[in-house]
Design a protein around this motif. Structure first.
Motif: not given
Length: 214
Positions: A207-214
């Protein structure tokens, strides 16, 4: 046997959640004497019936801790409340569905789950689309879904890079569909060979990896 009801644990809390989380598991283990009753698998969570055994049932425990990590990413493992205490409340914000909508036993058969998918996929896919989640967590269930079926409901993973939350363990894979959609392919929360902390940590990392790509 009657179809089992599943979906949002609490409609208001799910609909108002900043991040809508959907768990997709295999089927419900129903006792023989209850198989002819109308059962809503979300009712037990909604009414806190599962709170007393949230620590003793691995499926409940890991689901709660992993969801807590998604919704509270800044809280470290040692500070997470117990699953049968404050952490339990996170289940009110999720949706939880099974592939097989009919009562089952404690042992799941892959061929039977795939058969249930094939026979009920139109209803299942519509249910996912209507829930409109931001995050889908497949509890060892992604393997039953056809890529083309997921693409039809705008969860196309076939052309999306497959990543791992931990490249040493390869336990938890994830696919960043868009800024608003993350697909996580994890073990079933009842799987005994992954510790609670590892399960929580890897889903949180995805989830943190996904959020960092936003």
């Amino acid at each position: 046997m009657k179809k089992i009801i599943d979906g949002k644990i609490n409609s208001t809390e799910y609909d108002n959640a900043l991040c809508k989380v959907l768990w997709i598991l295999k089927e419900a283990n129903i006792s023989e004497e209850d198989k002819e009753k109308e059962i809503d698998v979300c009712e037990g969570f909604r009414n806190d019936w599962h709170k007393k055994n949230a620590l003793s049932v691995p499926t409940f425990r890991k689901l709660i801790y992993a969801t807590y990590g998604i919704l509270n990413p800044n809280v470290e493992w040692e500070n997470i409340p117990y699953a049968n205490q404050e952490a339990y409340e996170v289940v009110k914000q999720i949706a939880y569905i099974n592939i097989n909508k009919f009562p089952a036993d404690s042992y799941s058969n892959d061929l039977e789950i795939k058969k249930a998918y094939n026979e009920g996929k139109d209803e299942l896919l519509k249910q996912i689309k209507d829930l409109n989640p931001n995050i889908i967590i497949f509890g060892n269930t992604l393997k039953y879904f056809e890529d083309k079926d997921l693409a039809e409901i705008n969860w196309n993973i076939s052309k999306t890079e497959k990543k791992y939350a931990d490249n040493n363990t390869f336990n938890t894979a994830f696919y960043i569909i868009s800024n608003n959609k993350l697909c996580i392919n994890a073990y079933h929360p009842s799987y005994p060979k992954i510790a609670d902390k590892t399960y929580w940590k890897e889903i949180r990392e995805a989830v943190l990896s996904w959020k960092s790509n936003k």
